[in-house]
Design an enzyme around this catalytic site. Structure first.
Site, short mmCIF file in Angstrom:
data_model
loop_
_atom_site.label_atom_id
_atom_site.label_comp_id
_atom_site.label_asym_id
_atom_site.label_seq_id
_atom_site.Cartn_x
_atom_site.Cartn_y
_atom_site.Cartn_z
CB CYS A 1 20.32 23.03 25.51
SG CYS A 1 21.66 21.94 26.25
CG HIS A 2 18.48 16.42 25.40
ND1 HIS A 2 18.74 17.59 26.88
CD2 HIS A 2 17.39 16.51 25.46
CE1 HIS A 2 17.54 17.47 27.41
NE2 HIS A 2 17.02 16.27 26.90
CD GLU B 1 13.73 13.95 27.45
OE1 GLU B 1 13.04 15.13 26.68
OE2 GLU B 1 14.87 14.54 29.06
CG ASN C 1 21.64 24.66 29.32
OD1 ASN C 1 21.98 25.33 30.67
ND2 ASN C 1 20.79 24.48 29.02
CE1 TYR D 1 20.35 25.60 19.32
CE2 TYR D 1 19.96 23.91 17.05
CZ TYR D 1 20.16 24.24 18.08
OH TYR D 1 21.20 23.20 18.69
#
Length: 175
Positions: free
Chosen positions: A134-135, A161, A126, A103
């Site tokens: 946002c993950h 991912e 979000n 963050y």
């Protein structure tokens, strides 16, 4: 969007490996993705109408993402938020797939290095998780902090991912 002009919010449902997702939006684009339960649960409003055709491209791209064939989305998006939130959400789209940042780093990237808490709040608000990734934002210690779809969903998305969340979903028998 396909079909006649959508004055009201339209929605569809998408079966996914993390449960049914609600996709909602208008002619302007996709405005929300809702998880099946928890903090990120979204249900259709009383004035929403189901329109599966309107979200054919979003459904196709999300399906390709979950199948491991797509890493970046190319969709018309229409999130609603404050100027600060919109800035944070735009910055989220610039985090490459498989990478994570803190963050604090996200706050630095938007030119607000002391605003990591505000960035965290914007990240949590979000309305387009997965598409606006946002993950990919984690705690400074590397911990998988809160996520509207739940920490297990966040772990799944990062693994999908090829990120630091652990083995790929196929190795876990999840796909």
């Amino acid at each position: 969007m396909v079909g006649s002009a959508m004055r009201q919010t339209a929605y569809t449902m998408l079966a996914s490996p993390i449960g049914p997702l609600l996709l909602g939006g208008t002619d302007d684009g996709l405005a929300c993705i809702g998880f099946p339960s928890g903090k990120g649960a979204v249900t259709p409003g009383a004035d929403w109408h189901r329109n599966d055709a309107a979200f054919a491209e979003a459904r196709a791209q999300l399906t390709a993402y979950f199948d491991g064939r797509l890493t970046r989305f190319d969709l018309a998006l229409a999130p609603r938020g404050t100027p600060f939130q919109l800035t944070v959400w735009q910055a989220l789209t610039e985090i490459p797939p498989g990478e994570t940042i803190s963050y604090g780093e996200l706050a630095r990237r938007i030119g607000r290095p002391s605003a990591s808490r505000a960035v965290g709040a914007a990240n949590g608000a979000n309305p387009l998780p997965i598409v606006v990734p946002c993950h990919r934002v984690i705690g400074a210690s590397g911990a998988l902090t809160g996520f509207t779809g739940g920490v297990e969903t966040k772990r799944f998305l990062l693994a999908l991912e090829g990120g630091p969340a652990g083995p790929a979903p196929a190795q876990l028998g999840l796909l």
